[in-house]
Structures are given as structure tokens and as C-alpha cells.
Design a protein around this motif. Structure first.
Motif: not given
Length: 200
Positions: A53-71
Motif C-alpha cells: 500500500a505504501l508503494l502504491g501511494l508512493a507511485y501515485i504521489a510521484h506520478h502527480q508530481g508530489q516528489r517530497h511525499e513520494a520520497g
């Protein structure tokens, strides 16, 4: 010639009793990111340390340009599982957006440590593509597709690499395969238009 960005996505996710992970992954594959995010958040309510679930949320955040949250999410996974190739690949993809040279070397190291990780290979392919090293990108994507033959995103990225290498017959074959693997996805519809461009 194809001009679509190459990307990576998390690998197949395990199901929880509530089915939130399975639902999240299916929404993710269909490009329904908000629905996927809600499903993954439900999975975390059941288990706050659920790595998929954390990986899925990270991928979504990265895709949406939320680099800090994804990292932050990728690092959270690595605190739970320091050898997680998908989280390491995600951090490398973030790094590559600003420094492809460093990221390329780190991606090669990661694929050597995890030679059976399709995610690591796809990340290496994306970094090589950004550097203009299309032959190496194509090889990395081909290995990723071999490891995960049903992953339409990896198949699509391989088709784009082949297209950019001016190998239209091979590119068409993999565009068509991406469509067969996931005909309803937005990515597949884009591939359909690209096929027409290549054939035209």
C-alpha cells in the motif's frame, strides 16, 4: 515516432482480507489514481506497515508530481524492508529527474543486486532513455518484460524504445501486445494512436 514518457509502476500487490490492495492495484492499472489512493489508504488502516500500500501511494504521489511525499513513502518502505527493490527503484527514479548520471550508476548497482527485479530493470531503462542511451534502455525493458510478461506498462515502454530506435515492426508488435494486456487503460489508448503514427 513515439514521444511518450517512460515510467515504472509497482509490481503485483498482495490482497488483504478486505481486498483493498487488489482493488488499489486494479485502479492503478486503469489510471484511476484517486480510487487507487483511497483503496491503498484503506489497506493502511488495516495494517499501517503494509508495504505494498505504501508503494502504491508512493507511485501515485510521484506520478502527480508530489516528489517530497513520494520520497518519504519510499523511504518508509525501506525502513521496513531495506532490500526492497521497488522502493529503491522509486527513489532512483526521483533522483534521475535531477541527476541522471548518478542515478544511472546506482540503477546498474541495483539491478546487479536484484537481477530478477522487473521494477529495477524498468527503472534502469527509464534512466537510460532519459540519457538518450536507447539501445541500453531497450535491453533493460526487454528483460523487465521477460520477467513480468503481463505488465502492460513495461511492454509499452519497450515499444516506445523500439520506436525511437527506428524499429517500427518490432515496436508495433509490442504496442499491440500492450493493448492486448490492458485494452481499457489510457496508456493502451495512447499506444493505439502511436501504432497508427508508426504505420502511417
Amino acid at each position: 515516432m513515439a514521444d511518450s514518457a517512460m515510467a515504472t509502476a509497482p509490481t503485483t500487490l498482495r490482497a488483504t482480507p478486505a481486498g483493498s490492495l487488489t482493488a488499489g492495484y486494479q485502479f492503478l492499472r486503469q489510471g484511476q489514481l484517486e480510487e487507487a489512493r483511497l483503496a491503498y489508504q484503506r489497506a493502511l488502516e488495516i495494517n499501517p506497515e503494509e508495504r505494498d500500500a505504501l508503494l502504491g501511494l508512493a507511485y501515485i504521489a510521484h506520478h502527480q508530481g508530489q516528489r517530497h511525499e513520494a520520497g518519504a513513502l519510499y523511504r518508509r518502505v525501506l525502513r521496513l524492508d531495506p532490500e526492497n527493490a521497488t522502493a529503491s527503484s522509486g527513489l532512483l527514479a526521483l533522483l534521475a529527474e535531477g541527476d541522471t548520471t548518478s542515478a544511472g550508476g546506482l540503477a546498474r548497482d541495483l539491478t546487479q543486486r536484484h537481477p530478477d527485479s522487473a521494477t529495477a530493470l524498468a527503472t534502469l531503462g527509464s534512466i537510460m532513455a532519459r540519457e538518450g542511451r536507447l539501445a541500453e534502455a531497450q535491453q533493460a525493458y526487454f528483460k523487465a518484460v521477460t520477467l513480468e510478461p503481463g505488465n502492460a506498462l513495461y511492454t509499452y515502454n519497450l515499444a516506445v524504445a523500439l520506436d525511437r530506435l527506428h524499429k517500427p515492426a518490432e515496436a508495433i508488435r509490442y504496442y499491440e501486445r500492450a493493448l492486448q494486456e490492458y485494452p481499457d487503460s489510457a496508456m493502451a489508448k495512447t499506444a493505439l494512436n502511436l501504432i497508427a503514427t508508426v504505420e502511417g
